[in-house]
Design a protein around this motif. Sequence first.
Motif, PDB file in Angstrom:
ATOM      1  N   ASP A 225       0.807  -1.206   0.000  1.00 43.81           N
ATOM      2  CA  ASP A 225       0.000   0.000   0.000  1.00 43.81           C
ATOM      3  C   ASP A 225       0.847   1.265   0.000  1.00 43.81           C
ATOM      4  OD1 ASP A 225      -2.596   0.228  -0.315  1.00 43.81           O
ATOM      5  OD2 ASP A 225      -3.125   0.481   1.785  1.00 43.81           O
ATOM      6  N   ARG A 226       2.137   1.100  -0.312  1.00 45.38           N
ATOM      7  CA  ARG A 226       3.011   2.260  -0.217  1.00 45.38           C
ATOM      8  C   ARG A 226       2.470   3.391  -1.073  1.00 45.38           C
ATOM      9  NH1 ARG A 226       7.301   0.442  -2.549  1.00 45.38           N
ATOM     10  NH2 ARG A 226       7.574  -1.276  -1.118  1.00 45.38           N
ATOM     11  N   PRO A 227       2.228   4.525  -0.463  1.00 45.13           N
ATOM     12  CA  PRO A 227       1.682   5.614  -1.270  1.00 45.13           C
ATOM     13  C   PRO A 227       2.746   6.110  -2.233  1.00 45.13           C
ATOM     14  CG  PRO A 227       2.159   6.359   0.965  1.00 45.13           C
ATOM     15  CD  PRO A 227       2.410   4.883   0.947  1.00 45.13           C
ATOM     16  N   PRO A 228       2.331   6.501  -3.443  1.00 47.94           N
ATOM     17  CA  PRO A 228       3.313   6.995  -4.399  1.00 47.94           C
ATOM     18  C   PRO A 228       3.909   8.299  -3.902  1.00 47.94           C
ATOM     19  CG  PRO A 228       1.087   7.260  -5.228  1.00 47.94           C
ATOM     20  CD  PRO A 228       0.978   6.538  -3.938  1.00 47.94           C
ATOM     21  N   ALA A 229       5.143   8.549  -4.347  1.00 48.95           N
ATOM     22  CA  ALA A 229       5.801   9.780  -3.935  1.00 48.95           C
ATOM     23  C   ALA A 229       5.028  10.968  -4.489  1.00 48.95           C
ATOM     24  CB  ALA A 229       7.222   9.781  -4.463  1.00 48.95           C
ATOM     25  N   PRO A 230       4.916  12.052  -3.718  1.00 53.72           N
ATOM     26  CA  PRO A 230       4.224  13.221  -4.241  1.00 53.72           C
ATOM     27  C   PRO A 230       4.934  13.739  -5.485  1.00 53.72           C
ATOM     28  CG  PRO A 230       4.691  13.457  -1.894  1.00 53.72           C
ATOM     29  CD  PRO A 230       5.407  12.234  -2.350  1.00 53.72           C
ATOM     30  N   ALA A 231       4.157  14.161  -6.456  1.00 57.42           N
ATOM     31  CA  ALA A 231       4.737  14.703  -7.676  1.00 57.42           C
ATOM     32  C   ALA A 231       4.443  16.192  -7.736  1.00 57.42           C
ATOM     33  CB  ALA A 231       4.149  14.004  -8.896  1.00 57.42           C
ATOM     34  N   ARG A 232       5.422  16.977  -8.144  1.00 62.37           N
ATOM     35  CA  ARG A 232       5.209  18.412  -8.244  1.00 62.37           C
ATOM     36  C   ARG A 232       5.682  18.873  -9.618  1.00 62.37           C
ATOM     37  NH1 ARG A 232       4.134  22.733  -5.191  1.00 62.37           N
ATOM     38  NH2 ARG A 232       3.829  21.499  -3.315  1.00 62.37           N
ATOM     39  N   ALA A 233       4.908  19.746 -10.237  1.00 53.98           N
ATOM     40  CA  ALA A 233       5.288  20.238 -11.552  1.00 53.98           C
ATOM     41  C   ALA A 233       6.544  21.095 -11.433  1.00 53.98           C
ATOM     42  CB  ALA A 233       4.152  21.049 -12.152  1.00 53.98           C
ATOM     43  N   THR A 234       7.471  20.872 -12.359  1.00 55.61           N
ATOM     44  CA  THR A 234       8.701  21.666 -12.363  1.00 55.61           C
ATOM     45  C   THR A 234       8.847  22.310 -13.735  1.00 55.61           C
ATOM     46  OG1 THR A 234       9.853  19.683 -13.014  1.00 55.61           O
ATOM     47  CG2 THR A 234       9.909  20.256 -10.679  1.00 55.61           C
ATOM     48  N   ILE A 235       9.771  23.247 -13.813  1.00 58.36           N
ATOM     49  CA  ILE A 235       9.951  23.930 -15.089  1.00 58.36           C
ATOM     50  C   ILE A 235      10.585  22.963 -16.083  1.00 58.36           C
ATOM     51  CG2 ILE A 235      11.218  25.789 -16.208  1.00 58.36           C
ATOM     52  CD1 ILE A 235      10.816  27.350 -13.588  1.00 58.36           C
ATOM     53  N   ALA A 236      10.014  22.900 -17.270  1.00 59.88           N
ATOM     54  CA  ALA A 236      10.513  21.971 -18.274  1.00 59.88           C
ATOM     55  C   ALA A 236      11.911  22.385 -18.697  1.00 59.88           C
ATOM     56  CB  ALA A 236       9.573  21.959 -19.476  1.00 59.88           C
ATOM     57  N   PRO A 237      12.826  21.384 -18.875  1.00 60.98           N
ATOM     58  CA  PRO A 237      14.228  21.691 -19.156  1.00 60.98           C
ATOM     59  C   PRO A 237      14.409  22.584 -20.377  1.00 60.98           C
ATOM     60  CG  PRO A 237      13.767  19.332 -19.370  1.00 60.98           C
ATOM     61  CD  PRO A 237      12.573  19.941 -18.742  1.00 60.98           C
ATOM     62  N   ALA A 238      13.624  22.369 -21.408  1.00 57.88           N
ATOM     63  CA  ALA A 238      13.793  23.133 -22.631  1.00 57.88           C
ATOM     64  C   ALA A 238      13.584  24.623 -22.401  1.00 57.88           C
ATOM     65  CB  ALA A 238      12.840  22.631 -23.702  1.00 57.88           C
ATOM     66  N   HIS A 239      12.855  24.939 -21.332  1.00 52.57           N
ATOM     67  CA  HIS A 239      12.494  26.329 -21.139  1.00 52.57           C
ATOM     68  C   HIS A 239      13.239  26.999 -20.009  1.00 52.57           C
ATOM     69  CE1 HIS A 239       9.219  26.866 -23.990  1.00 52.57           C
ATOM     70  NE2 HIS A 239       9.205  25.557 -23.947  1.00 52.57           N
ATOM     71  N   VAL A 240      14.085  26.226 -19.346  1.00 48.29           N
ATOM     72  CA  VAL A 240      14.763  26.798 -18.191  1.00 48.29           C
ATOM     73  C   VAL A 240      15.536  28.045 -18.600  1.00 48.29           C
ATOM     74  CG1 VAL A 240      16.560  26.418 -16.497  1.00 48.29           C
ATOM     75  CG2 VAL A 240      14.870  24.651 -16.923  1.00 48.29           C
ATOM     76  N   SER A 241      16.319  27.928 -19.658  1.00 42.97           N
ATOM     77  CA  SER A 241      17.137  29.058 -20.070  1.00 42.97           C
ATOM     78  C   SER A 241      16.257  30.223 -20.524  1.00 42.97           C
ATOM     79  CB  SER A 241      18.074  28.633 -21.199  1.00 42.97           C
ATOM     80  OG  SER A 241      17.291  28.053 -22.217  1.00 42.97           O
ATOM     81  N   MET A 242      15.237  29.894 -21.273  1.00 44.70           N
ATOM     82  CA  MET A 242      14.345  30.934 -21.798  1.00 44.70           C
ATOM     83  C   MET A 242      13.675  31.697 -20.661  1.00 44.70           C
ATOM     84  SD  MET A 242      11.752  30.285 -24.869  1.00 44.70           S
ATOM     85  CE  MET A 242      12.184  28.637 -25.362  1.00 44.70           C
ATOM     86  N   LEU A 243      13.180  30.934 -19.672  1.00 41.86           N
ATOM     87  CA  LEU A 243      12.471  31.567 -18.570  1.00 41.86           C
ATOM     88  C   LEU A 243      13.398  32.480 -17.780  1.00 41.86           C
ATOM     89  CD1 LEU A 243      10.244  28.717 -17.205  1.00 41.86           C
ATOM     90  CD2 LEU A 243       9.484  30.920 -18.055  1.00 41.86           C
ATOM     91  N   ARG A 244      14.642  32.017 -17.678  1.00 41.44           N
ATOM     92  CA  ARG A 244      15.595  32.821 -16.918  1.00 41.44           C
ATOM     93  C   ARG A 244      15.856  34.136 -17.634  1.00 41.44           C
ATOM     94  NH1 ARG A 244      19.577  28.211 -15.553  1.00 41.44           N
ATOM     95  NH2 ARG A 244      18.605  27.372 -13.686  1.00 41.44           N
ATOM     96  N   SER A 245      16.068  34.045 -18.945  1.00 44.70           N
ATOM     97  CA  SER A 245      16.436  35.246 -19.666  1.00 44.70           C
ATOM     98  C   SER A 245      15.231  36.175 -19.843  1.00 44.70           C
ATOM     99  CB  SER A 245      17.010  34.880 -21.038  1.00 44.70           C
ATOM    100  OG  SER A 245      16.038  34.116 -21.729  1.00 44.70           O
ATOM    101  N   ASP A 246      14.119  35.588 -20.204  1.00 43.84           N
ATOM    102  CA  ASP A 246      12.982  36.456 -20.501  1.00 43.84           C
ATOM    103  C   ASP A 246      11.698  35.696 -20.238  1.00 43.84           C
ATOM    104  OD1 ASP A 246      11.793  38.231 -23.463  1.00 43.84           O
ATOM    105  OD2 ASP A 246      11.128  38.207 -21.371  1.00 43.84           O
ATOM    106  N   ASP A 247      10.989  36.093 -19.228  1.00 45.15           N
ATOM    107  CA  ASP A 247       9.773  35.391 -18.843  1.00 45.15           C
ATOM    108  C   ASP A 247       8.764  35.378 -19.990  1.00 45.15           C
ATOM    109  OD1 ASP A 247       7.274  35.612 -16.272  1.00 45.15           O
ATOM    110  OD2 ASP A 247       8.375  33.884 -17.043  1.00 45.15           O
ATOM    111  N   GLU A 248       8.742  36.432 -20.784  1.00 51.04           N
ATOM    112  CA  GLU A 248       7.752  36.539 -21.859  1.00 51.04           C
ATOM    113  C   GLU A 248       8.020  35.535 -22.976  1.00 51.04           C
ATOM    114  OE1 GLU A 248       4.799  38.316 -22.214  1.00 51.04           O
ATOM    115  OE2 GLU A 248       5.313  38.252 -20.085  1.00 51.04           O
ATOM    116  N   ALA A 249       9.286  35.213 -23.135  1.00 45.77           N
ATOM    117  CA  ALA A 249       9.643  34.341 -24.253  1.00 45.77           C
ATOM    118  C   ALA A 249       8.923  33.006 -24.177  1.00 45.77           C
ATOM    119  CB  ALA A 249      11.156  34.118 -24.268  1.00 45.77           C
TER     120      ALA A 249
END
Lengths: 259, 223, 222
Positions: A225-249
């Motif tokens: 019955d082990r409960p699954p580990a909680p999952a949390r949405a994270t920033i997608a790798p492809a967009h990490v750089s974009m988000l850092r440089s320009d949120d609008e991009a």
Amino acid sequence: MRPSLRTLAIAAVATIVTGYAMVFFSAPLDVEGFVQKIFYLHVPLAICALVGFIVAAIHAIRHLRTNDPVHDARAYVSIHLSVIFGVGVLLTGAIWAKAMWGKWWVWDEPTLVSFLIVFLLYCTYYPLRYAIEDRERQARYSSVFAITAGAFVPLNFLAVRLAEPLIHPRTFSSSGGLPGEMMFTFLVCLAGMALLWVALVRFELASKGAKADLGRLRRALEGEDRPPAPARATIAPAHVSMLRSDDEAARSPRPPGAV
Amino acid sequence: MEAATQDPTTPPETSPGQPALALEGLSRDFGDRVALGPVSAELAAGQTLAVLGRNGAGKSTLLRILAGLLRPSGGEARVLGCRLPGETWRLRGRVGYLGHRPLLYRDLSPRENLVFTARLHKLELAEAERRIGELLAHVGMERRANSRVAELSAGMVQRVDICRCVLNRPELLLLDEPDSHLDQEARELIEPLISATGTRARVLVSHDRERALAAADLMLELG
Amino acid sequence: MSALGAILGKDLRVELRTLRSLPAMALFATAIFISFRFALDRTSLEGDLAAGVLVTTILLAALLAVSRLFVSESEEGGFDLIRLAPVDRTALFAAKAAALWIYLAALELVAVPLFALFFLDSGAGLLPLVAVLVLVNVGLAATGALISTIATMSTARDLLAPLIMLPLLIPLVIAASGAVEPLLDAGGPGYHHFGRWLAVLGLYDLVFLAVGYAVFDFLLED
């Protein structure tokens, strides 16, 4: 205060023993003779079963309103015990019919015929319940059935009664004519049967609860019955750089085919 | 209703500035079986959330919950500002749901199916019919628009189901493997229909990790 | 209201296109008539026997349509489609009951004249029979739409629908036979207790329409 299951069981047994002692030793003999005493078993069983079906419908309405599985369990156990009581009703009815009219089954007793139809309908509750796998849906559909069948009970009694052209002399429907002592004995038997019904319902609910707890503990022990580990949405790798440089991009529409 | 735009891919005009999704510890179990572990995510309007994970991790369950088709068992969920499950009724008609099974009647034609959906969504019929024509033309289905769905190939069915999914100009797209059964050419055709443009957000469930991540702003790994 | 029209229209269109239910119901009814011809060893019927044969046959043919009523919704995603749309879900109940009512009426347009041709000496009782059948169809449609939804969502669809339907329909059978019996008397139609039985049928219809309306929402939730 709800009495404990033990108190309830003792009260039920005591009332039933008193009631049937009165039936055998003190209640006056009817013109129908000794076999008429099955009346004190048959009618309380039937009343408890029918009231139990209505109680199940009320629990079912509560279940649909609150979505609380407790009410579904109560509706289920109520129907279950009423069906078991129903077997008793039909058996004692058959014995009585044999003694009175020389046949195991008579069609001109509308109350008994109605009871048979109601009993038949409630028997289909089991295949319905076990044909639905998802637990919540099973509970909801069972409740819908319990409500539908609850509405069916009075309608069915009405239709069967109207279909009966001649009013057969009956012991149970002439309730106004019961002599005082018989009436008192009958009421004690009815109270005993009702207490028994309630005690059995409570017993079965407790047993179901314990079984569910046991299952849960066992699964927990075996680690299934082990409960699954909680999952949390994270920033997608492809967009990490974009988000850092320009949120609008990251928000700008991508051209078609850029997948 | 404002005048119809010529471009069938135009997303809706609503933008109240609230997150499209706000999930906190959302979970679902079927009896004793846990179908979806606690999930937390926040997705802004116009963004894409990629949901990844092995078979049985709960990807489709999550999508059905977000569409209001399945009650959550625990946690908090707001979809387009509607609390689930209490306010699911306010969500109806505002999401586009593309499941792994097409929601199309096999004995009706693509056009009849879309008109049926339009009527359920109470769309203005003349405008809806024009939009249906445009959508079907856009995905290259106008020649088969009046054949029975049962006679279409899986890829064609998928294209029609995508038209069905976006017909009511949903504010949130919930897409379960939108590319399945589609070749490269068809993928490019449907991409503008189901992209996250303007204020339209989307949740994208996929087995194909690379492609899903390339299109996503956020990712959610179930397991 | 528009959703009701859309769903009903869709169902009738599919039925007209595929003819999955209606011809089967008519063939089934014909076969039952012929079975009764030999099982009862009668070439003409009147009164109680005629009423029993007619009512039982309609009931059994109705069960065919009932078990098919929601197949397209469960197998082709119609339930999801309707739950995604901003429509009152009881529209689905109303539309399915209406569709079933229409199928039954269509069946009776074929089966009742055939019954008269096979077994009756005179067609004098057929006109008032219409009033009974209209009410019987409402009762069958209401319970049918309700029970069919329950059965469709279970793993034993084809078994459960008739199993639950038959006992549930017994009051309807009692009232319908009670009303039809004097209508098909050998000596011309009679109206013994006709009003009373129509009232019971009407009550049955009302009760199960109300129950269906009240609980149907819970059947579509998940």
